[in-house]
Design an enzyme around this catalytic site. Structure first.
Site, PDB file in Angstrom:
ATOM      1  CG  HIS A 461       3.746   9.874   8.168  1.00 41.78           C
ATOM      2  ND1 HIS A 461       2.685  10.653   8.677  1.00 41.78           N
ATOM      3  CD2 HIS A 461       4.209   9.773   6.827  1.00 41.78           C
ATOM      4  CE1 HIS A 461       3.001  11.786   7.714  1.00 41.78           C
ATOM      5  NE2 HIS A 461       3.869  11.040   6.633  1.00 41.78           N
ATOM      6  CD  GLU A 462       7.238   9.016   4.525  1.00 41.11           C
ATOM      7  OE1 GLU A 462       6.864   8.696   3.366  1.00 41.11           O
ATOM      8  OE2 GLU A 462       7.017  10.279   5.369  1.00 41.11           O
ATOM      9  CG  HIS A 465       2.413   8.510   2.631  1.00 45.64           C
ATOM     10  ND1 HIS A 465       1.210   9.168   2.347  1.00 45.64           N
ATOM     11  CD2 HIS A 465       3.415   9.646   3.721  1.00 45.64           C
ATOM     12  CE1 HIS A 465       0.662  10.237   2.520  1.00 45.64           C
ATOM     13  NE2 HIS A 465       2.253  10.556   3.391  1.00 45.64           N
ATOM     14  CG  HIS A 468      -3.780   5.534  -0.199  1.00 42.74           C
ATOM     15  ND1 HIS A 468      -3.350   6.934   0.211  1.00 42.74           N
ATOM     16  CD2 HIS A 468      -4.438   5.489  -0.401  1.00 42.74           C
ATOM     17  CE1 HIS A 468      -4.556   7.737  -0.226  1.00 42.74           C
ATOM     18  NE2 HIS A 468      -5.849   6.728  -0.280  1.00 42.74           N
TER      19      HIS A 468
END
Length: 691
Positions: A461-462, A465, A468
């Site tokens: 998940h991280e 980020h 991105h």
């Protein structure tokens, strides 16, 4: 001599940063940034991109880099001295941000630039920077006059201080609590690696704490019911009047809600939710509420079934006739083991931290055609690792700093932040530097750290980020991912990456048994997959509960008392939840996302973005299905062609265009709820009958 005053192009020596450096650097950088704003705003100064936007960005970028470093250190190596230095500078930073947002002269220059002949010649990215800046000026109160203007400035400063104090109280309350156990029999059932990590070999005692690597396995495995109740009560009452009153966040919650309501009123909005949704994909608070209630309608029958099964199992198999909240994790784990014949602890033995990181990097390489290569960094503590993100041709795109382990003085949870974003200045590209922070258990007794499968999902998940920002092709700071992507779309890349943690091919690359080195066996994977949607109904309504509570308390026309806050939460639970905590539970008091993390009136974003991410991942499932039909074999969702399209249409563009456009460019249509419900096992075919 001050590591925070080095040129923006250079790397910060984190190990060398001292509290006094923060107090020396910030005033210096503030003065330079303020002077640049004043110069750019002069009446006789032409309103050009170079003389307005570039000039202000060039002066403010070093300031925000230094403040980002200070904030990060305050979160990961918190000491009394560092906290004092950070708090000493916080009012000045808040005052400057408010001052810029209220600067009529700078606002006028941006309007003149928009109305100038030059504007049509600017790139689409630069035009969007100007448009978003004008919107943000208005939302920052630039058009306010007289007393309203002064009230807004005061309000902004107070909000920053309240948020910081709330965060400190949660951290301090968590760190302050411990329970020493001298009789190891009370810890019967707790995994051996957890016991080893909390044991004091000299005193022959075990010290429990409220950090996740200790708290969660005790709640899942400790057979001592009273011990579970003790930990549950301590965790549920952190930072409230029910716990250590020195850390009580009750008044801060009231202050925060009152300040937010006042801010909205000053800017001409009915309530804070309406204000915050000006920069979101959702068009209004009612659309958010309708979305959450639609999701509740779909999920609640499954949640009721989950709870009925749990209650029945507790009664028949564990002789628990009065299932309590502190039993839920324990009974759930026993039911999971009974139904699917495996335990989380068994799975954890296959996920060693080095292997998981290596596998994650391989996934990123396959999907997005980039490599993560070890890169020497001077980190804030010895275990920080650095990586350069490179194209397959060897061109560097950015840098990633990873800090994975829980420790005293480190804020709980997992997050990604940036030291700096990608920015092209003339012919030079300043590359992004990104922090990825988690709170996993560390190595123990010479053995590598072991991650639960949930930990692995958190890491992916991280990483989404981080990608991105790291894979951005945006040249302008004002449209970088973290500065301008709508809040309810910012979770799209992160939640998207979670899906690969269930792909068989991926799990083969992520796993190697800590003792034998063997990869995850297929029979164990099949059990995990069968259990993937275990209690997904209960988990979904829990997230909806948080989200609906958030949007409703921020739809108030004015501040409310802590009693009314708890009353609102109780009403939401009656509507949405299937599990009702005890009356002494104080969940809002440690809800840092809402009161210290920027998610006020935005917690719904997790579920909103999950619709986007599930739909986006469905494109990879379709590619795998097409591949399998040609080869007559099951294919992995690790499809490079689709991955490169996701990189191009979602990751690379950041906030250079609205998130809805980026999604449509990738998927070719509007998002649908179907994939989310299917991924959670909540489809009409599987729907249980209403009790």
């Amino acid at each position: 001599m001050n590591p925070l005053l080095i040129p923006i192009q250079q790397f910060v020596d984190y190990a060398a940063v001292r509290p006094e450096h923060i107090e020396q650097a910030i005033p210096t950088l503030l003065a330079k940034a303020r002077a640049a704003v004043e110069l750019a705003s002069q009446d006789d100064r032409p309103a050009t991109w170079q003389l307005v936007v570039d000039a202000v960005d060039s002066a403010s970028e070093p300031l925000w880099r230094a403040w980002s470093v200070a904030g990060h250190l305050n979160a990961v190596v918190n000491t009394p001295e560092l906290r004092a230095a950070y708090n000493a500078m916080l009012p000045a930073i808040s005052e400057y941000s408010t001052w810029v947002g209220l600067h009529t002269g700078l606002y006028t220059k941006y309007r003149q630039l928009r109305d100038s002949a030059e504007f049509s010649q600017l790139s689409p990215q630069r035009q969007r920077v100007v448009a978003l800046s004008l919107r943000d000026f208005k939302l920052s109160g630039v058009e306010l006059k007289g007393e309203s203007r002064e009230a807004y400035a005061t309000n902004s400063d107070k909000q920053a201080q309240v948020s910081q104090k709330f965060s400190e109280n949660v951290l301090d309350a968590t760190d302050a609590w411990s329970l020493v156990i001298h009789d190891v029999g009370r810890l019967s059932g707790v995994p051996a690696d957890v016991l080893s990590a909390i044991k004091d070999p000299i005193k022959q005692a075990w010290t429990l704490n409220l950090k996740m690597p200790c708290y969660l396995p005790v709640m899942q495995y400790a057979q001592d019911r009273e011990l579970r109740r003790t930990l549950y009560h301590a965790y549920a009452t952190r930072a409230s009047e029910q716990g250590d009153k020195a850390f009580d966040n009750s008044t801060l919650i009231e202050e925060s809600l009152a300040l937010r309501a006042q801010e909205a009123g000053l800017l001409g909005f009915k309530h804070y939710a309406e204000l915050r949704l000006q920069t979101r994909m959702a068009k209004g608070a009612q659309e958010v509420i309708d979305f959450l209630r639609q999701l509740t309608e779909k999920a609640k029958p499954f949640a009721k079934q989950d709870l009925a099964e749990l209650t029945e199992f507790a009664h028949t198999s564990l002789n628990l006739t009065d299932l309590q909240p502190w039993d839920i994790a324990f009974v759930s784990e026993r039911l999971r083991e009974a139904r699917y014949d495996y335990s989380e602890d068994e799975v954890k033995q296959y996920f060693t931290e080095p292997r998981v990181l290596k596998g994650l990097f391989e996934v990123i390489n396959t999907l997005f055609q980039v490599e993560l290569v070890e890169y020497p960094v001077s980190g804030w503590c010895p275990e920080v690792s650095g990586y350069a993100v490179k194209t397959l041709e060897g061109r560097t795109l950015g840098y990633l700093m990873i800090d994975l382990h829980a420790r005293s003085g480190k804020q709980g949870g997992a997050w990604v932040d940036s030291e700096r974003s990608r920015h092209r200045v003339d012919n030079e590209v300043r590359l992004p530097i990104i922090y990825l922070t988690c709170n996993f258990a560390g190595p123990n007794g010479g053995r590598p750290a072991l991650l639960t499968h949930d930990d692995v999902i958190t890491l992916f998940h991280e990483a989404g980020h981080a990608l991105h920002a790291l894979l951005s092709e945006v040249d302008e700071l004002g449209v970088s991912a973290f500065s301008s992507v709508e809040w309810d779309a910012i979770e799209l890349p992160s939640q998207f990456m979670e899906n690969f943690c269930w792909d068989w091919t991926v799990l083969q690359s992520l796993t190697a048994h800590v003792d034998t080195g063997a990869p995850l066996p297929r029979p164990l994977y099949d059990k995990m997959l069968a259990a993937k949607n275990f209690q997904s109904g209960m988990q979904t309504v829990r997230q909806v509960e948080f989200s609906l509570f958030d949007i409703l308390i921020h739809r108030q026309l004015q501040g409310v008392s802590i009693a009314d806050v708890m009353s609102q939460l109780s009403a939401v639970r009656q509507e949405v939840a299937v599990l009702i905590p005890p009356a002494w539970h104080r969940f809002p008091h440690s809800f840092s996302h809402l009161f210290a993390g920027g998610y006020g009136a935005g917690y719904y974003s997790y579920k909103w973005a999950e619709v986007l991410s599930s739909d986006a991942y469905e494109a990879f499932e379709e590619a795998a299905s097409n591949s399998a039909s040609h080869r007559q074999a099951r294919a992995s969702t690790l499809d490079t062609e689709t991955g490169l399209r996701f990189r191009r249409e979602i990751l690379a563009v950041g906030g250079a265009r609205p998130a809805a456009e980026s999604f449509r460019s990738f998927r070719g249509r509007e998002p649908k709820l179907d994939a989310l419900l299917r991924h959670h096992g909540m489809t009409p075919i599987q729907a249980p009958s209403q009790p």
